[in-house]
Every structure is written in structure tokens, then in C-alpha cells.
Design a protein around this motif. Structure first.
Motif, PDB file in Angstrom:
ATOM      1  N   MET A   1      -0.436 -32.050  31.431  1.00  0.00           N
ATOM      2  CA  MET A   1       0.989 -31.725  31.298  1.00  0.00           C
ATOM      3  C   MET A   1       1.424 -30.810  32.433  1.00  0.00           C
ATOM      4  O   MET A   1       0.636 -30.032  32.952  1.00  0.00           O
ATOM      5  N   ILE A   2       2.680 -30.918  32.748  1.00  0.00           N
ATOM      6  CA  ILE A   2       3.230 -30.077  33.802  1.00  0.00           C
ATOM      7  C   ILE A   2       3.905 -28.853  33.182  1.00  0.00           C
ATOM      8  O   ILE A   2       4.083 -28.776  31.972  1.00  0.00           O
ATOM      9  N   LYS A   3       4.284 -27.929  34.034  1.00  0.00           N
ATOM     10  CA  LYS A   3       4.996 -26.743  33.561  1.00  0.00           C
ATOM     11  C   LYS A   3       6.460 -26.869  33.990  1.00  0.00           C
ATOM     12  O   LYS A   3       6.775 -27.487  35.007  1.00  0.00           O
ATOM     13  N   ALA A   4       7.334 -26.298  33.180  1.00  0.00           N
ATOM     14  CA  ALA A   4       8.763 -26.376  33.434  1.00  0.00           C
ATOM     15  C   ALA A   4       9.351 -24.978  33.585  1.00  0.00           C
ATOM     16  O   ALA A   4       8.844 -24.008  33.018  1.00  0.00           O
ATOM     17  N   ALA A   5      10.421 -24.908  34.349  1.00  0.00           N
ATOM     18  CA  ALA A   5      11.258 -23.713  34.400  1.00  0.00           C
ATOM     19  C   ALA A   5      12.576 -24.104  33.735  1.00  0.00           C
ATOM     20  O   ALA A   5      13.323 -24.929  34.265  1.00  0.00           O
ATOM     21  N   PHE A   6      12.800 -23.569  32.540  1.00  0.00           N
ATOM     22  CA  PHE A   6      14.043 -23.810  31.816  1.00  0.00           C
ATOM     23  C   PHE A   6      15.061 -22.777  32.283  1.00  0.00           C
ATOM     24  O   PHE A   6      14.784 -21.576  32.266  1.00  0.00           O
ATOM     25  N   LEU A   7      16.226 -23.259  32.677  1.00  0.00           N
ATOM     26  CA  LEU A   7      17.244 -22.389  33.255  1.00  0.00           C
ATOM     27  C   LEU A   7      18.574 -22.554  32.524  1.00  0.00           C
ATOM     28  O   LEU A   7      19.098 -23.672  32.434  1.00  0.00           O
ATOM     29  N   GLY A 105      16.292 -27.166  20.321  1.00  0.00           N
ATOM     30  CA  GLY A 105      16.424 -28.603  20.561  1.00  0.00           C
ATOM     31  C   GLY A 105      16.479 -29.025  22.018  1.00  0.00           C
ATOM     32  O   GLY A 105      15.760 -29.949  22.437  1.00  0.00           O
ATOM     33  N   MET A 106      17.333 -28.393  22.812  1.00  0.00           N
ATOM     34  CA  MET A 106      17.442 -28.786  24.227  1.00  0.00           C
ATOM     35  C   MET A 106      16.142 -28.557  24.970  1.00  0.00           C
ATOM     36  O   MET A 106      15.739 -29.372  25.809  1.00  0.00           O
ATOM     37  N   ALA A 111      11.415 -30.678  27.630  1.00  0.00           N
ATOM     38  CA  ALA A 111       9.960 -30.696  27.804  1.00  0.00           C
ATOM     39  C   ALA A 111       9.423 -32.105  27.588  1.00  0.00           C
ATOM     40  O   ALA A 111       8.586 -32.588  28.370  1.00  0.00           O
ATOM     41  N   ALA A 112       9.907 -32.777  26.559  1.00  0.00           N
ATOM     42  CA  ALA A 112       9.453 -34.147  26.285  1.00  0.00           C
ATOM     43  C   ALA A 112       9.862 -35.095  27.409  1.00  0.00           C
ATOM     44  O   ALA A 112       9.085 -35.968  27.801  1.00  0.00           O
ATOM     45  N   GLU A 120       3.117 -23.419  28.840  1.00  0.00           N
ATOM     46  CA  GLU A 120       2.808 -23.155  30.248  1.00  0.00           C
ATOM     47  C   GLU A 120       4.079 -23.033  31.082  1.00  0.00           C
ATOM     48  O   GLU A 120       4.031 -23.010  32.306  1.00  0.00           O
ATOM     49  N   SER A 121       5.205 -22.946  30.388  1.00  0.00           N
ATOM     50  CA  SER A 121       6.502 -22.948  31.047  1.00  0.00           C
ATOM     51  C   SER A 121       7.141 -21.570  30.995  1.00  0.00           C
ATOM     52  O   SER A 121       6.599 -20.638  30.406  1.00  0.00           O
TER      53      SER A 121
END
Length: 174
Positions: A1-7, A105-106, A111-112, A120-121
Motif C-alpha cells: 500500500m502507498i501512503k497519502a497526504a490528505f489535505l 467518509g471522504m 484511501a480506497a 501510514e498517511s
């Protein structure tokens, strides 16, 4: 899995002028392109998660929102930045939806969508509801943008005056 930056968008990527429904009102905050490049170069998928209750309140339309989003994309594309996903909640606060932050939810959808592991995000927001959404989604590192020293008030892992200062903290801790 990758990591995300949620902004979050308003107050993190652009100046929060309250209910931005016109592209010309979308003004990038200084240092945002550099911060986004740093995150991208560190391997984070960039995901925007933004409450847009102005739609649900009737202040602007869904198509107005997309015109503003197109301006954001164009400004940042000129800087070499592309987003893996851009998600928004169009509902008013009292609508009881699952997508409006502080609900997760968002973030879970984002992520999905990109195959990211929330644990990891990282999340960057300017309101306690952003931090709460991150925690509910399982994001282990959440940063509050705004008044330095305010992280402890909402359970954030750190804080800073702007996105760039918070990104520097995240990347320094790696």
C-alpha cells in the motif's frame, strides 16, 4: 500500500475567504506548491478532502465548485503538481451525511481510491474537525495549520503557521 497526504482545501491550500464559489476568489497560500512537491517527492499521494457546505446552503452550485477546483488544478499543474484524488462534501452541517468532516467518509474513500494505508498517511487541516476525521479514519499523523501551539487543543500531532512548516516537520521526523 502507498501512503497519502490528505489535505483540506480552504485555509490549507488556499486562503479561506469563506464560501469560495468563484474561481477568481481562489488564491494559493505562499509556499503551498513547494510543500506539495516535497510531499510528492517523499512518495505521498496527494488527496484533497474538503467540506463545501456552500453548495448545500445554496451559496454556490456544484458546477461553481468544479470551476474553482479546475482553477486550483490549473494553478498547481503549472507548478508540476497533480492530485491523486479531489473529494468534497457538498452537504450542509445538519444534513447528517457520512462524508462531512469530522466523519471519516471522504478520507476512507480517498484511501480506497488510491490504495493508501491510512496508518501510514498524514493529514493537514486547519480545523479540529479535520483532525477528528483523520483520527476516525485511522490516520496516525495529523497536523493543524493555523495558530502555532494549538495542536494539543484538538489532539493533533503537530501544528504550524502554514502547510510548508507542517510538511517540514513531517519530513524531518522520517
Amino acid at each position: 500500500m502507498i501512503k497519502a497526504a490528505f489535505l483540506d482545501r480552504d485555509g490549507v491550500i488556499n486562503h479561506d475567504l469563506s464560501y469560495i464559489g468563484r474561481p477568481e476568489d481562489f488564491l494559493l497560500i505562499a509556499g503551498v506548491p513547494e510543500a506539495l512537491r516535497m510531499l510528492r517527492d517523499a512518495g505521498y499521494a496527494l488527496i484533497v478532502v474538503t467540506n463545501q457546505s456552500g453548495i448545500g446552503r445554496g451559496y454556490y452550485s456544484e458546477s461553481d465548485y468544479w470551476r474553482v477546483t479546475d482553477r486550483m488544478r490549473a494553478l498547481l499543474s503549472d507548478e508540476g503538481i497533480e492530485f491523486a484524488a479531489i473529494l468534497h462534501c457538498p452537504h450542509a452541517p445538519d444534513d447528517g451525511c457520512e462524508c462531512r468532516k469530522p466523519m471519516p467518509g471522504m478520507l476512507l474513500d480517498g484511501a480506497a481510491h488510491v490504495g493508501a494505508a491510512p496508518d501510514e498517511s498524514v493529514l493537514f487541516g486547519d480545523k479540529p474537525s479535520d483532525i477528528a476525521a483523520g483520527r476516525s479514519a485511522g490516520v496516525t499523523r495529523c497536523f493543524l495549520i493555523g495558530e502555532p501551539g494549538s495542536a494539543a487543543l484538538c489532539g493533533a500531532d503537530g501544528d504550524g503557521a502554514d502547510l510548508l512548516s507542517c510538511v517540514r516537520q513531517v519530513l524531518a521526523a522520517r
